[in-house]
Design an enzyme around this catalytic site. Sequence first.
Site, PDB file in Angstrom:
ATOM      1  N   GLY A   1       0.948  -1.128   0.081  1.00 16.84           N
ATOM      2  CA  GLY A   1       0.096  -0.134   0.144  1.00 16.84           C
ATOM      3  C   GLY A   1       0.657   1.314   0.015  1.00 16.84           C
ATOM      4  O   GLY A   1       2.178   1.343  -0.549  1.00 16.84           O
TER       5      GLY A   1
ATOM      6  N   ALA B   1      -0.818   4.656   5.240  1.00 20.45           N
ATOM      7  CA  ALA B   1      -1.062   3.359   5.697  1.00 20.45           C
ATOM      8  C   ALA B   1       0.072   2.915   6.335  1.00 20.45           C
ATOM      9  O   ALA B   1      -0.213   2.125   7.659  1.00 20.45           O
ATOM     10  CB  ALA B   1      -1.743   2.299   4.596  1.00 20.45           C
TER      11      ALA B   1
ATOM     12  N   GLU C   1       5.557  -3.330   1.594  1.00 20.49           N
ATOM     13  CA  GLU C   1       5.857  -3.055   0.256  1.00 20.49           C
ATOM     14  C   GLU C   1       4.964  -1.796  -0.205  1.00 20.49           C
ATOM     15  O   GLU C   1       3.761  -1.921  -0.260  1.00 20.49           O
ATOM     16  CB  GLU C   1       5.365  -4.422  -0.407  1.00 20.49           C
ATOM     17  CG  GLU C   1       6.231  -4.461  -1.886  1.00 20.49           C
ATOM     18  CD  GLU C   1       5.301  -3.651  -2.864  1.00 20.49           C
ATOM     19  OE1 GLU C   1       5.702  -2.670  -3.329  1.00 20.49           O
ATOM     20  OE2 GLU C   1       4.236  -4.144  -3.360  1.00 20.49           O
TER      21      GLU C   1
ATOM     22  N   CYS D   1       3.051  -0.326  -8.402  1.00 18.67           N
ATOM     23  CA  CYS D   1       4.169   0.246  -7.677  1.00 18.67           C
ATOM     24  C   CYS D   1       5.443   0.449  -8.290  1.00 18.67           C
ATOM     25  O   CYS D   1       5.984   1.482  -8.115  1.00 18.67           O
ATOM     26  CB  CYS D   1       4.086  -0.152  -6.312  1.00 18.67           C
ATOM     27  SG  CYS D   1       4.154  -1.947  -6.336  1.00 18.67           S
TER      28      CYS D   1
END
Length: 488
Positions: A237, A241, A259, A293
Site C-alpha cells: 500500500g 497506511a 511493500e 507501484c
Amino acid sequence: MSNSIEIAGVEVRHPDEVYVGGEWLPASGGRHEIVSPADEKVVAEVGLPGTGQAEAAVAEAHQRGLSSWGRLPVAERVEAVRRFCAAMEERLPEMGAVWAVEAGMPVRYSATLHRFGAVGAWTAALDQAEDALRPERRSTPLGDVLVKHEPAGVVAGIMAYNGPLVTMATKIIPALLAGCPVIVKAAVESQLIMRLVAECAEAAGFPPGTLSILAGSTDVARALSADPRVDLVSLTGGRVAAQDIIESTRGRFARTHLELGGKSPALILPDAPLDKVLRSLLPGATGGTGQVCALLTRVLVPESRHDEVVEAMTSAWSRLKIGDPLDRGTDIGPLANAAARDRTERAVRRAVAEGGRVVAGGGRPPGPGWWFEPTIVTDVQRESDLARNEVFGPVTAVLTYTDLDDGIALANDTSYGLAATVYTTDLERGQYCADRITAGSVALNSFGPSVAAPWGGRKGSGWGREGGPEGIREFAETKQILLGPGLS
C-alpha cells in the site's frame, strides 16, 4: 437476498457473506455498491465485513489456526496450498473478467499479469518452500546447533486494489507455506475477485482458522493491525497506511513488512536503440493504467537524445488503445476510482504549473467513467512534484541528464527505492549502473521485478522482501537449538 450474482457472465457466490476462518458468515459491516469505473453505473451490491468479524477472524487464527495449520509438516502445507493455487489457476479467466468490471483493469493486462506474475510467483514458492524451511545443522564452538524456521504467528496481510491476485501469490501464499494462519484484508474495490479467491480457498480444504478473507474498509485494517494477537502485519500500500501500521504495532513490537510505492527510473544510456527500448518501456510505464507501484514513471534521457526519445515515446503512446476493459484489444482502462482519476488530473495540472510540457495525453476522454489518457510530460524539473512524488495514474515524466554519473545521481534522487531499469547495449556498463542505483530491484533492458525472486523496497519504498526463499522466510522466526552433550 440472493446467494449469487452474475457479473460479466461469471457467477459470484456469497455476495452477502464474508469468509472467516473457513466459513461463510453474514456480513456485518453494512452494504457496498460496486460501481463500474468504466461508466459509473452500479453493477452489484454486496455485504462488507465489520470490525467484529476482523476480531473473529483473528480469534479463529489464534485459537485454531496456529495449533492446526502451524503444526502441520511443511510437505502437507505445500500440498494444501498447491490445491488452493490450482483452483485459482482454473478460474483465472473469470477472475480477470470480474476484476475488469470492478477495478477497470483490462482483461488483456490481467491475463499477462496473472499468468506470469501470480502463477509464476506461487509456482516458485511451492517449489522452494520445503528447502527454504528445512532445518539446518551447524557446528559452533559450543557444539552443534539446529537452525529452524518456525511460523511467525498470526499474519494480517493488507492488500491494495491494483493487483490482488499477484499480492496473494507474493504475500499470502508464502505466509501460508511458512505455517502462518492469515487474515487477508483486501481493498474495498476487490469485492468480486476476492470472493472467487475465497471459493478456491474453501475448495482447497484448509484446516479451520487457517485463512480469512475480508474485503473491507480501513477500519477493518486498523482493527487487525491493533489486535495484540496479530504477530506480523504485511502491507502492500501507501506511506500513510504504513505509518498507521507502524504506530499501531510498535507498542507490542509486532513485526511489519511494508511493500510501498515507487518513483522508479528508466535510465536510457546514449547507446540504447529506441525501438528495442520501447518494447519493455511502453508496458513498463503504462501497465495497469499507471496503477502499479514498480512502474517506470521517470524516464531519464541524455540531453543529446531528448527530442529523439520524446518523439519515439509519443508515437508509441499514441498507439495505446483506450476502451472497454472487457475488450481483449484494450490496453488502457479507466482508473479504479474517482479519487485516483482526480489525483492524476491534479498531478498533471501541477506539473504544467511547474514548467512541465504535456506532449501526449493530459486529460479525460469524453463521457462518463474514471478515465485519464496515458500522459507524457517533458521539461520536468528535478525538484518538481512530478519528479518526486508517486501519481499512481498513467503519467510518465521525462527528465534529462548530462553524463553517466549525473544519470545515476538522478536515478537515485528520490525518496523511493523500489525498482529501476537501465537500457544499454553495453551490459558491463549497465551492470555498473545497476550496482549504483539504490533500489530493491534493477532490470537491464527489461521491466521488472521478477516476483519469483526476492525483491522489495529501500528508503521510502518500505522494507522486507517478497519472492524466492527469502519471501517465505519473511513469515518465519529463526530459532537455534544448541545440541549439548547427553546426560547418560
